[in-house]
Design a protein around this motif. Structure first.
Motif, PDB file in Angstrom:
ATOM      1  N   LYS A   1     -10.792   3.265  -2.181  1.00 29.96           N
ATOM      2  CA  LYS A   1     -11.338   4.328  -3.024  1.00 29.96           C
ATOM      3  C   LYS A   1     -10.206   4.911  -3.882  1.00 29.96           C
ATOM      4  O   LYS A   1      -9.029   4.640  -3.624  1.00 29.96           O
ATOM      5  CB  LYS A   1     -11.995   5.400  -2.134  1.00 29.96           C
TER       6      LYS A   1
ATOM      7  N   ASN B   1      -7.284   7.177  -5.551  1.00 30.15           N
ATOM      8  CA  ASN B   1      -6.201   8.061  -5.083  1.00 30.15           C
ATOM      9  C   ASN B   1      -5.524   7.693  -3.778  1.00 30.15           C
ATOM     10  O   ASN B   1      -4.764   8.481  -3.231  1.00 30.15           O
ATOM     11  CB  ASN B   1      -6.684   9.517  -5.002  1.00 30.15           C
ATOM     12  N   CYS B   2      -5.794   6.497  -3.264  1.00 31.64           N
ATOM     13  CA  CYS B   2      -5.129   6.092  -2.025  1.00 31.64           C
ATOM     14  C   CYS B   2      -3.809   5.388  -2.289  1.00 31.64           C
ATOM     15  O   CYS B   2      -3.015   5.179  -1.373  1.00 31.64           O
ATOM     16  CB  CYS B   2      -6.041   5.182  -1.217  1.00 31.64           C
ATOM     17  N   GLY B   3      -3.587   5.010  -3.571  1.00 25.37           N
ATOM     18  CA  GLY B   3      -2.323   4.365  -3.916  1.00 25.37           C
ATOM     19  C   GLY B   3      -2.451   2.911  -4.318  1.00 25.37           C
ATOM     20  O   GLY B   3      -1.487   2.161  -4.302  1.00 25.37           O
ATOM     21  N   LYS B   4      -3.662   2.529  -4.743  1.00 25.18           N
ATOM     22  CA  LYS B   4      -3.885   1.145  -5.159  1.00 25.18           C
ATOM     23  C   LYS B   4      -2.994   0.743  -6.331  1.00 25.18           C
ATOM     24  O   LYS B   4      -2.316  -0.283  -6.295  1.00 25.18           O
ATOM     25  CB  LYS B   4      -5.345   0.979  -5.597  1.00 25.18           C
ATOM     26  N   SER B   5      -3.033   1.554  -7.380  1.00 23.11           N
ATOM     27  CA  SER B   5      -2.234   1.217  -8.568  1.00 23.11           C
ATOM     28  C   SER B   5      -0.747   1.274  -8.253  1.00 23.11           C
ATOM     29  O   SER B   5       0.023   0.445  -8.748  1.00 23.11           O
ATOM     30  CB  SER B   5      -2.551   2.174  -9.716  1.00 23.11           C
ATOM     31  N   THR B   6      -0.348   2.231  -7.425  1.00 22.56           N
ATOM     32  CA  THR B   6       1.064   2.336  -7.045  1.00 22.56           C
ATOM     33  C   THR B   6       1.497   1.073  -6.304  1.00 22.56           C
ATOM     34  O   THR B   6       2.549   0.496  -6.583  1.00 22.56           O
ATOM     35  CB  THR B   6       1.278   3.576  -6.146  1.00 22.56           C
TER      36      THR B   6
ATOM     37  N   ASN C   1      -1.371   3.422   3.915  1.00 27.92           N
ATOM     38  CA  ASN C   1      -0.412   3.922   2.915  1.00 27.92           C
ATOM     39  C   ASN C   1      -0.115   5.413   3.113  1.00 27.92           C
ATOM     40  O   ASN C   1      -0.788   6.099   3.876  1.00 27.92           O
ATOM     41  CB  ASN C   1      -0.989   3.667   1.517  1.00 27.92           C
ATOM     42  N   LYS C   2       0.878   5.881   2.363  1.00 24.05           N
ATOM     43  CA  LYS C   2       1.354   7.284   2.415  1.00 24.05           C
ATOM     44  C   LYS C   2       1.928   7.610   3.782  1.00 24.05           C
ATOM     45  O   LYS C   2       1.771   8.723   4.297  1.00 24.05           O
ATOM     46  CB  LYS C   2       0.232   8.265   2.016  1.00 24.05           C
TER      47      LYS C   2
ATOM     48  N   ASP D   1       4.855   8.049   4.494  1.00 22.73           N
ATOM     49  CA  ASP D   1       5.977   8.997   4.420  1.00 22.73           C
ATOM     50  C   ASP D   1       5.502  10.401   4.788  1.00 22.73           C
ATOM     51  O   ASP D   1       6.311  11.265   5.125  1.00 22.73           O
ATOM     52  CB  ASP D   1       6.565   8.993   3.002  1.00 22.73           C
ATOM     53  N   LEU D   2       4.194  10.634   4.718  1.00 23.23           N
ATOM     54  CA  LEU D   2       3.653  11.947   5.093  1.00 23.23           C
ATOM     55  C   LEU D   2       3.415  11.963   6.604  1.00 23.23           C
ATOM     56  O   LEU D   2       2.861  11.012   7.158  1.00 23.23           O
ATOM     57  CB  LEU D   2       2.333  12.218   4.348  1.00 23.23           C
TER      58      LEU D   2
ATOM     59  N   ALA E   1       4.507   2.727   2.534  1.00 22.71           N
ATOM     60  CA  ALA E   1       4.689   3.816   1.572  1.00 22.71           C
ATOM     61  C   ALA E   1       4.906   3.170   0.209  1.00 22.71           C
ATOM     62  O   ALA E   1       6.018   2.800  -0.159  1.00 22.71           O
ATOM     63  CB  ALA E   1       5.880   4.681   1.960  1.00 22.71           C
ATOM     64  N   ALA E   2       3.802   3.026  -0.515  1.00 21.34           N
ATOM     65  CA  ALA E   2       3.840   2.281  -1.778  1.00 21.34           C
ATOM     66  C   ALA E   2       4.705   2.974  -2.822  1.00 21.34           C
ATOM     67  O   ALA E   2       5.439   2.322  -3.568  1.00 21.34           O
ATOM     68  CB  ALA E   2       2.430   2.074  -2.309  1.00 21.34           C
ATOM     69  N   ASP E   3       4.640   4.312  -2.880  1.00 25.99           N
ATOM     70  CA  ASP E   3       5.436   4.967  -3.922  1.00 25.99           C
ATOM     71  C   ASP E   3       6.933   4.899  -3.619  1.00 25.99           C
ATOM     72  O   ASP E   3       7.747   4.884  -4.530  1.00 25.99           O
ATOM     73  CB  ASP E   3       4.940   6.392  -4.225  1.00 25.99           C
TER      74      ASP E   3
HETATM   75  N1  LIG Z   1       3.095  10.518  -0.470  1.00 21.46           N
HETATM   76  C1  LIG Z   1       2.703   9.376  -1.012  1.00 21.46           C
HETATM   77  N2  LIG Z   1       1.975   9.384  -2.164  1.00 21.46           N
HETATM   78  C2  LIG Z   1       1.604   8.201  -2.690  1.00 21.46           C
HETATM   79  C3  LIG Z   1       1.948   6.960  -2.094  1.00 21.46           C
HETATM   80  N3  LIG Z   1       1.431   5.969  -2.851  1.00 21.46           N
HETATM   81  C4  LIG Z   1       0.803   6.552  -3.888  1.00 21.46           C
HETATM   82  N4  LIG Z   1       0.902   7.903  -3.785  1.00 21.46           N
HETATM   83  C5  LIG Z   1       0.359   8.920  -4.714  1.00 21.46           C
HETATM   84  O1  LIG Z   1      -1.056   8.961  -4.618  1.00 21.46           O
HETATM   85  C6  LIG Z   1      -1.650   9.275  -5.893  1.00 21.46           C
HETATM   86  C7  LIG Z   1      -2.679   8.223  -6.281  1.00 21.46           C
HETATM   87  O2  LIG Z   1      -2.028   6.975  -6.457  1.00 21.46           O
HETATM   88  P1  LIG Z   1      -2.655   5.805  -7.340  1.00 21.46           P
HETATM   89  O3  LIG Z   1      -1.775   4.626  -7.149  1.00 21.46           O
HETATM   90  O4  LIG Z   1      -2.913   6.239  -8.720  1.00 21.46           O
HETATM   91  O5  LIG Z   1      -4.044   5.611  -6.551  1.00 21.46           O
HETATM   92  P2  LIG Z   1      -5.319   4.716  -6.928  1.00 21.46           P
HETATM   93  O6  LIG Z   1      -6.315   5.622  -7.527  1.00 21.46           O
HETATM   94  O7  LIG Z   1      -5.778   4.186  -5.599  1.00 21.46           O
HETATM   95  O8  LIG Z   1      -4.904   3.638  -7.857  1.00 21.46           O
HETATM   96  C8  LIG Z   1      -0.482   9.349  -6.875  1.00 21.46           C
HETATM   97  O9  LIG Z   1      -0.120  10.685  -7.047  1.00 21.46           O
HETATM   98  C9  LIG Z   1       0.623   8.577  -6.170  1.00 21.46           C
HETATM   99  O10 LIG Z   1       1.913   8.979  -6.553  1.00 21.46           O
HETATM  100  C10 LIG Z   1       2.725   6.983  -0.879  1.00 21.46           C
HETATM  101  O11 LIG Z   1       3.065   5.959  -0.283  1.00 21.46           O
HETATM  102  N5  LIG Z   1       3.064   8.224  -0.411  1.00 21.46           N
END
Ligand SMILES: Nc1nc2c(ncn2[C@@H]2O[C@H](COP(=O)(O)OP(=O)(O)O)[C@@H](O)[C@H]2O)c(=O)[nH]1
Ligand SMILES: [Mg+2]
Length: 397
Positions: A10, A12-17, A227-228, A230-231, A251-253
Motif C-alpha cells: 500500500k 507510504n510503506c517505502g516501495k519507491s524508496t 521496512n522502516k 530503523d524505527l 531500512a530502505a531509506d
Molecule cells: N523511517 C523510515 N522511513 C522510510 C523508510 N523507507 C521509506 N521511508 C519513508 O516513507 C515515506 C514513503 O516512502 P515511499 O517510498 O514514497 O513509499 P511508497 O508510497 O510505498 O512508494 C517517505 O517519507 C520515505 O522517506 C525506512 O526504511 N525508514
C-alpha cells in the motif's frame, strides 16, 4: 525468460524508496540482458560470491559487476501500482495493479513494519497500525482476484469438461495463461487444495477458495520486506509478520542514503555490506545521518536488508542459480579474452542444452556438449547445472 520481481504494497510503506535504492548503482553495466525497460521497470542486482576468488583470477565482467569478489547480477524489478482496497474488482488503480501483477513471477511485499502507515496508506503515529493486517489484506486481494477468474462461468464449464472427459487442468491453464500461469502451476495448486480433478463439477465454493489461495502461493510467491526497521516500533511487530512467508527486516531509506553517499564519493559502501567507510568531506549533518544508520540499522540488523531481500526473492523464492558461460574452459574467457565475462541467473534444474539456448538460439540449435571448467568433464544435453558452474558450450559452427 528472464524473471520479473514485483514490488507491491500500500502507499507510504517505502516501495519507491526501496525501488530507487535497489536500482541505483554506482557502477554502470555495459549491456543489460533486458531489451526494453519500461517506465516502472528497473534493474536491481543479486549479490553472490564471484567464482573469481576460487579460480584465483581477476575477472572482467560484461553483463554484471564484480566488487571485491562479490558479483552483482542484474535482475528486473517492477514497481507495481499502489494496492488499493477492492483492487480485484478493478477499483481505482486496481486495473493497473492487476496488470502489473500479471507480469511478475515473484512479489516482494514492502510493509511498514513500524506501523506508521494506516490501513489506507496514510501516515500515522508509529505503532498505531498493525502491519500484519497489511499482509493478510494483500494476500486476500490476490486470492479474490484469482477466485473471480476461476468462478467465471464455472458451473457451465466444469460440467462440460466433466461430461466431455476433458482435462480441467488444461482448460484452467488456458484461462490463467494471461497471468503467466502454466499447467504445472495449476496441477500443483490442485494437489495442494486436495481437489479431485476428475470431478470439477463437484468442487464446492470452499474448494474454489482454497484453490485460489493455492494458485496464488505457487504462481506469485511473496516475500515480506519488513521496512522502516530503523524505527524502534518495528521490532515488536516482527514476530506477528511471520505468518508463513519469509520475512526480512530492512531500512530502505538507509540503503538509499548509503548508495547515494557512495555514488557521491563521500563513503565507500558495497550494497549488502555490514558497514561503510567515510572517504570524502562530510559535514556535521551528514555525519549524524550516517552514524544514525550505523547504530540503528547496520549494527542492529547486520545490513540494511535491501540487498538481502533481493537475494532472497531471486535465489529462494524464484529458485535461481548462477552460471558462468565461457568460451575457453581453461582461461575462463570469452572470445575477446574477457575473464568470466557473464553471470546468468537461471532456474534450478536448467539443463546444459537449455542453458545453450539461453546464451543464443544458434548455440542451442548446434549444441554438441557442455564442458565443466572445474573438472574439464563433458556434460550431456540433459545434465542439470549447479549453482556456481562455469560452463563452456561446444557447438558446431
Ligand atoms: N523511517 C523510515 N522511513 C522510510 C523508510 N523507507 C521509506 N521511508 C519513508 O516513507 C515515506 C514513503 O516512502 P515511499 O517510498 O514514497 O513509499 P511508497 O508510497 O510505498 O512508494 C517517505 O517519507 C520515505 O522517506 C525506512 O526504511 N525508514
Ligand atoms: Mg511510491
Amino acid at each position: 525468460m528472464a524473471k520479473l520481481i514485483g514490488l507491491v504494497g500500500k502507499p507510504n510503506c517505502g516501495k519507491s524508496t526501496f525501488f530507487n535504492a535497489a536500482t541505483l548503482s554506482s557502477v554502470p553495466i555495459a549491456s543489460y540482458p533486458f531489451t526494453t525497460i519500461k517506465a516502472n521497470h528497473g534493474v536491481g542486482y543479486v549479490r553472490v560470491d564471484c567464482v573469481c576468488k576460487e579460480f584465483n583470477v581477476k575477472c572482467n565482467p560484461k553483463n554484471s559487476i564484480c566488487i571485491n569478489g562479490q558479483r552483482f547480477i542484474p535482475v528486473e524489478l517492477l514497481d507495481v501500482a499502489g494496492l488499493v482496497p477492492g483492487a480485484h474488482e478493478g477499483k481505482g488503480l486496481g486495473n493497473q495493479f492487476l496488470d502489473d501483477l500479471r507480469q511478475a513471477d515473484a512479489l516482494i511485499h514492502i510493509v511498514d513494519a513500524a506501523g506508521a502507515t494506516d490501513a489506507e496508506g496514510k501516515p500515522c503515529k508509529p505503532g498505531e497500525h498493525d502491519p500484519s493486517e497489511d499482509v493478510k489484506f494483500l494476500e486476500r486481494e490476490i486470492d479474490l482476484w484469482f477466485l473471480s477468474l476461476l468462478k467465471k462461468d464455472w458451473k457451465k464449464i466444469s460440467r462440460e469438461v466433466q461430461l466431455a472427459k476433458k482435462d480441467i487442468l488444461r482448460e484452467l491453464a488456458k484461462r490463467f495463461s494471461g497471468l503467466g500461469l502454466k499447467e504445472h502451476h495449476i496441477s500443483i495448486a490442485a494437489k495442494k487444495a486436495n481437489l479431485d480433478i476428475e470431478k470439477p463439477s463437484s468442487w464446492s465454493d470452499g474448494d474454489l477458495e482454497k484453490f485460489s489461495t493455492a494458485l496464488r502461493e505457487v504462481s506469485k510467491p511473496i516475500l515480506i520486506c519488513a521496512n522502516k526497521f530503523d524505527l524502534k516500533e518495528a521490532e515488536s511487530n516482527l514476530e506477528k509478520l511471520k505468518m508463513g512467508s519469509k520475512v526480512i527486516p530492512a531500512a530502505a531509506d538507509s540503503e538509499l542514503a548509503l548508495r547515494r553517499a557512495d555514488k557521491a564519493g563521500l563513503i565507500r559502501y558495497v550494497p549488502g555490506d555490514p558497514d561503510f567507510e567515510i572517504v570524502g568531506q562530510i559535514d556535521e549533518k551528514q555525519k549524524k545521518a550516517l552514524e544514525f544508520i550505523r547504530e540503528n540499522v547496520l549494527k542492529k540488523l547486520g545490513n540494511t536488508g535491501v540487498q538481502q531481500t533481493l537475494n532472497a526473492a531471486a535465489l529462494e523464492l524464484l529458485n535461481l542459480i548462477v552460471v558462468y558461460p565461457v568460451e575457453d574452459e581453461n582461461k575462463l574467457t570469452d572470445k575477446n579474452g574477457n575473464v568470466l565475462p557473464d553471470a546468468y541467473l537461471v532456474p534450478k534444474g536448467t539443463t546444459v542444452r537449455e542453458f545453450a539456448y539461453k546464451i543464443h538460439t544458434d548455440i542451442g540449435e548446434n549444441f554438441i556438449c557442455g564442458i565443466d571448467a572445474r573438472t574439464k568433464m563433458k556434460l550431456g544435453a540433459d545434465h542439470e547445472l549447479k549453482n556456481g558452474d562455469v560452463i563452456k558450450i561446444s557447438y558446431s559452427k
